[in-house]
Motif scaffolding. Structure first.
Motif, short mmCIF file in Angstrom:
data_model
loop_
_atom_site.label_atom_id
_atom_site.label_comp_id
_atom_site.label_asym_id
_atom_site.label_seq_id
_atom_site.Cartn_x
_atom_site.Cartn_y
_atom_site.Cartn_z
N ALA B 399 0.83 -1.20 0.00
CA ALA B 399 0.00 0.00 0.00
C ALA B 399 0.86 1.25 0.00
CB ALA B 399 -0.91 0.01 1.23
N GLY B 400 2.17 1.07 -0.03
CA GLY B 400 3.06 2.20 0.13
C GLY B 400 3.73 2.62 -1.16
N GLY B 401 4.83 3.32 -1.01
CA GLY B 401 5.50 3.81 -2.20
C GLY B 401 6.99 3.88 -1.97
N SER B 402 7.72 4.15 -3.06
CA SER B 402 9.16 4.21 -2.97
C SER B 402 9.60 5.67 -2.97
CB SER B 402 9.80 3.50 -4.17
OG SER B 402 9.44 2.14 -4.14
N ARG B 443 5.72 -4.26 -10.15
CA ARG B 443 5.06 -5.47 -10.61
C ARG B 443 4.96 -6.49 -9.48
NH1 ARG B 443 7.71 -9.70 -13.19
NH2 ARG B 443 6.27 -11.25 -13.99
N PHE B 444 6.01 -6.57 -8.68
CA PHE B 444 6.00 -7.49 -7.55
C PHE B 444 4.83 -7.19 -6.61
CE2 PHE B 444 7.04 -7.92 -3.04
CZ PHE B 444 7.14 -9.29 -2.94
N GLU B 485 -0.22 5.99 -19.29
CA GLU B 485 -1.46 6.73 -19.08
C GLU B 485 -2.57 5.77 -18.64
OE1 GLU B 485 -1.16 9.84 -18.92
OE2 GLU B 485 -3.27 9.88 -18.28
N LEU B 486 -2.61 4.64 -19.32
CA LEU B 486 -3.63 3.63 -19.02
C LEU B 486 -3.54 3.18 -17.55
CD1 LEU B 486 -5.84 1.93 -20.36
CD2 LEU B 486 -4.11 0.25 -20.98
N MET B 487 -2.31 2.99 -17.07
CA MET B 487 -2.15 2.57 -15.68
C MET B 487 -2.63 3.67 -14.72
SD MET B 487 1.17 0.19 -15.15
CE MET B 487 2.41 1.37 -15.64
N ARG B 488 -2.32 4.92 -15.08
CA ARG B 488 -2.78 6.02 -14.21
C ARG B 488 -4.31 6.04 -14.14
NH1 ARG B 488 1.84 9.03 -16.63
NH2 ARG B 488 3.33 9.32 -14.93
N ASP B 489 -4.95 5.80 -15.29
CA ASP B 489 -6.42 5.76 -15.34
C ASP B 489 -6.98 4.65 -14.46
OD1 ASP B 489 -6.73 7.83 -17.00
OD2 ASP B 489 -7.39 6.69 -18.76
N ILE B 490 -6.44 3.47 -14.65
CA ILE B 490 -6.95 2.32 -13.90
C ILE B 490 -6.74 2.55 -12.40
CG2 ILE B 490 -6.68 -0.17 -13.46
CD1 ILE B 490 -5.79 -0.49 -16.35
N ALA B 491 -5.55 3.08 -12.06
CA ALA B 491 -5.24 3.32 -10.65
C ALA B 491 -6.25 4.27 -10.03
CB ALA B 491 -3.83 3.88 -10.51
N GLU B 492 -6.61 5.31 -10.75
CA GLU B 492 -7.57 6.28 -10.22
C GLU B 492 -8.94 5.61 -10.01
OE1 GLU B 492 -7.02 8.93 -8.88
OE2 GLU B 492 -8.99 9.90 -8.76
N VAL B 510 2.74 1.56 -7.79
CA VAL B 510 2.85 1.89 -9.21
C VAL B 510 2.89 3.40 -9.40
CG1 VAL B 510 1.77 1.64 -11.49
CG2 VAL B 510 1.57 -0.20 -9.81
N MET B 511 1.97 4.10 -8.73
CA MET B 511 1.91 5.55 -8.91
C MET B 511 3.20 6.22 -8.41
SD MET B 511 -0.79 5.75 -10.45
CE MET B 511 -1.08 7.50 -10.60
#
Lengths: 163, 549
Positions: B399-402, B443-444, B485-492, B510-511
């Motif tokens: 749930a976190g980020g780098s 991806r992991f 862009e597609l990933m940003r859309d899906i994430a939102e 991912v974001m």
């Protein structure tokens, strides 16, 4: 073989009755009962599900739903030795994938499978929290840390007792 | 007459794995053989210097001499020389990885010196299976104080004034949660301890449960008194068998001593605890899924509201607190809200416990005041392993980020990490060196979320699957610019539309990597190579683009 199954069903029923007696009066006992059945018998034999359902007053389908939801619960027997590769983050970044591949190669099975002689089952586990030793392989309840493909070979040769 | 000595052999999962049990037996044998009456041998939780990979570790009190990496044959040497003749065995002392020098005493280790041990106050200093040890360290004193001098409302006041926030990740004010539950009408209320630490790479809750289980039990009893609850459950993941065993023993011993049961310590207050073991489902760390699982159902989240403080277990008001949150409670009662506030920052008081792992010299637990910078924490862990450079620090697990290397001056507190697209999470801190590919990391985590999604709501069930497909395509160097862009859309869509925290937050890795490490993605897409070679993907045709672009 068929006769044997019939006998073991009787044994299973007795074991399950005992377990249900132990949990009588407990709130929401189903998962604990299933865990104990698995602990005693090695898996949850499908033929005992109706018995548990009957005693707990729920539908067999609900029990099947719980068994399939949780990765720890299984309705078929495993190998005598269960080998689990950790797929936690620390293990991933320190070569866990290579270790898993080595295990698959050495045992000739994929995760979720057992060897033909039922000696080994191969599974993955989310994380055992021993990240300082990554990558980890767990043989039954013992954690083996800082694994490499070479150590995997030794581990399986010696059956859980690497040097 | 010789000075009494206590020998603590760490018995946490990593040290046990490295042979702590046979080291313990060797000590036992030699101590008995020589008939050393002045020595008591104990097991302990983690000594907490992040030296798990160098274990098993042993601390000899009272001088706190510190041995590490022992083999059974070393034990007899230590017993003969150190314990019998008073000559510490230098060549078996812990060696500092950086300087190569041996470090005689526990408190001399830099890793230990700079820490502020509150949640881990007893870990490594007591035998976790002995209630007497806990009581000797003022254990259950807070409970006595609360029951004999404070009303439930006053108890909540202290926790509220301390500013304690939930250590499970979200950081909700604990006192306020307790107040909601207290004010919620109902004759039966519940306290639940969330010990379903499923984040791969986090082991802080495991260490508290294995090293100081009574602190959690005492915290839960105080919570029960404050809220008017008479029952509590500890929900522990089954992957932690040692933690399960220790908490069960702690509950049994507490009951025997009258800290649990009817009319506790003579007060008009009944409270008892039960342990429920998880069965291997990450989503059960989400509070409503956890409640479903305690009720022996499939662990699928339910919509909120109603919040558990209004309708939780059995439909009754329920408070769910993380292990570390509860372990802070007794010490806050003991030392006061003011003291707790003096640690950490204005918005995030107290300390933070992190499980340091990855490409770091010393993996293990660190506890530092909130607001300490990431770079200082890495320093405490002995810096990065080998002569490498830090590329990123990943906090908060799936749930976190780098956080990128140039932002390592970021202080660790709830708000600062959130601004960078990460979270405190439940305490996992993964240090990554320049060999790490951020596409591989994203991806992991996404693949983890996909396999753990319960499938109840569509955005999470479908979204995780599509995200993995796209990330695999990129990792295999078959991605296109439009994929980003597609990933940003899906994430939102997943963030807004998912039912629970798993779906809402699992796109964070991912974001965050897209924001801070877009060049890693572009290298795969435009140059056709994984810049570090970490992505090891064989495309089998199932990851080709399904939708027309």
């Amino acid at each position: 073989m068929k006769g044997e199954t019939g006998t073991s069903t009787e044994v299973f029923r007795t074991v399950v009755q005992d377990i249900l007696d132990d949990h009588a009066g407990e709130s929401w006992p189903l998962i604990a009962v299933l865990q104990e059945i698995q602990h005693r018998i090695g898996y949850i034999p499908p033929e005992v599900v109706p018995l548990v359902a009957d005693r707990l007053g729920i539908f067999p389908g609900e029990i099947q739903g719980v068994i399939t939801f949780y990765s720890q619960l299984r309705d078929r027997p495993q190998g005598r030795t269960v080998i689990r590769a950790c797929r936690g983050t620390a293990c991933h970044v320190s070569g866990g994938t290579t270790v898993l591949k080595a295990l698959q190669g050495e045992l000739g099975i994929s995760e979720g499978e057992s060897t033909a002689d039922r000696q080994y089952s191969l599974e993955t586990v989310a994380c055992v929290g021993a990240c300082g030793l990554a990558p980890n392989v767990i043989v039954d309840d013992d954690v083996f840390g800082t694994m490499t493909p070479a150590k995997v070979r030794k581990l399986i040769e010696k059956d859980g007792e690497p040097s | 007459m010789k000075t009494p000595h206590r020998v603590f052999v760490c018995h946490e999962t990593p040290c046990v794995s490295l042979g702590a049990e046979s080291v313990y037996s060797a000590f036992r044998e030699e101590i008995d053989r020589l008939g050393l009456d002045h020595v008591s041998l104990e097991i302990s939780g983690c000594h907490g210097h992040g030296l798990c990979s160098g274990g098993p570790s042993v601390v000899v009190e009272p001088s706190r001499f510190f041995y590490n990496g022992l083999r059974p044959e070393d034990a007899s040497v230590i017993v003969r020389e150190h314990l019998n003749h008073g000559r510490p065995v230098q060549h078996l002392f812990h060696r500092d990885a950086q300087t190569g020098k041996s470090v005689a005493r526990y408190v001399d280790v830099d890793f230990y010196q700079s820490q502020e041990r509150v949640a881990l106050r007893n870990c490594g200093r007591i035998n976790p299976e002995s209630i007497e040890h806990y009581i000797d360290r003022a254990g259950y004193g807070a409970l006595q104080l609360v029951l004999s001098t404070m009303t439930p409302d006053q108890t909540i006041d202290i926790i509220e004034e301390s500013g304690l926030r939930g250590r499970g990740g979200a950081g909700f004010p604990t006192g306020r949660k307790w107040r909601f539950c207290r004010q919620s009408p109902g004759d039966q209320k519940y306290v639940v301890c969330n010990a379903d630490e499923g984040n791969p790479g986090a082991f802080t809750d495991r260490s508290v449960l294995e090293g100081d289980p009574h602190a959690v039990v005492e915290g839960m009893i105080i919570a029960g008194y404050a809220m008017g609850a008479s029952k509590g459950y500890v929900y522990v993941r089954a992957e932690y068998p040692l933690a399960v065993r220790r908490i069960r023993k702690a509950i049994k011993d507490a009951r025997r001593r009258g800290f649990l049961g009817r009319e506790i310590l003579g007060a008009d207050f009944d409270f008892d605890l039960r342990v429920k073991e998880g069965a291997g489902a990450f989503v059960c760390g989400e509070e409503t899924a956890l409640l479903q699982s305690i009720e022996s159902e499939r662990g699928m989240p339910r919509p909120r509201p109603p919040f558990p403080t209004d309708s939780g277990l059995n439909g009754k008001p329920t408070v769910i607190n993380n292990v570390k949150t509860l372990s802070y409670v007794p010490v806050i009662v003991d030392r006061g809200a003011e003291w707790f506030r003096s640690l950490g920052t204005e918005e995030s008081p107290g300390t933070a416990v992190f499980a340091l792992a990855g490409d770091i010299r010393y993996s293990g637990l660190v506890e530092v005041p909130m607001g300490t910078s990431l770079s200082r924490i890495i320093e405490l862990g002995g810096g990065i392993a080998g002569d490498r450079k830090v590329k990123a620090v990943h906090t908060g697990g799936p749930a976190g980020g780098s956080v990128p290397a140039h932002r390592l001056d970021t202080p660790v507190d709830y708000e600062s990490l959130q601004e960078l697209g990460s979270t405190m999470g439940s305490g996992g801190m993964m240090v990554l060196n320049e060999d790490a590919c951020m596409v591989d990391i994203a991806r992991f985590f996404m693949d983890f979320a996909r396999s753990e999604s319960c499938g109840k709501c569509a955005p999470c069930r479908l979204g995780t699957k599509q995200m993995v497909t796209i990330l695999t395509r990129i990792a295999g160097c078959q991605g296109v610019e439009r994929d980003l862009e597609l990933m940003r859309d899906i994430a939102e869509t997943m963030r807004v539309g998912s039912l629970c925290g798993l779906g809402q937050t699992c796109t964070n890795p991912v974001m965050a990597t897209l924001e801070h490490f877009e060049e890693d993605y572009r290298a795969h897409i435009h140059e056709g190579v994984c810049p570090t070679g970490a992505c090891d993907v064989e495309l089998d045709g199932s990851h080709v683009r399904a939708a027309p672009y």
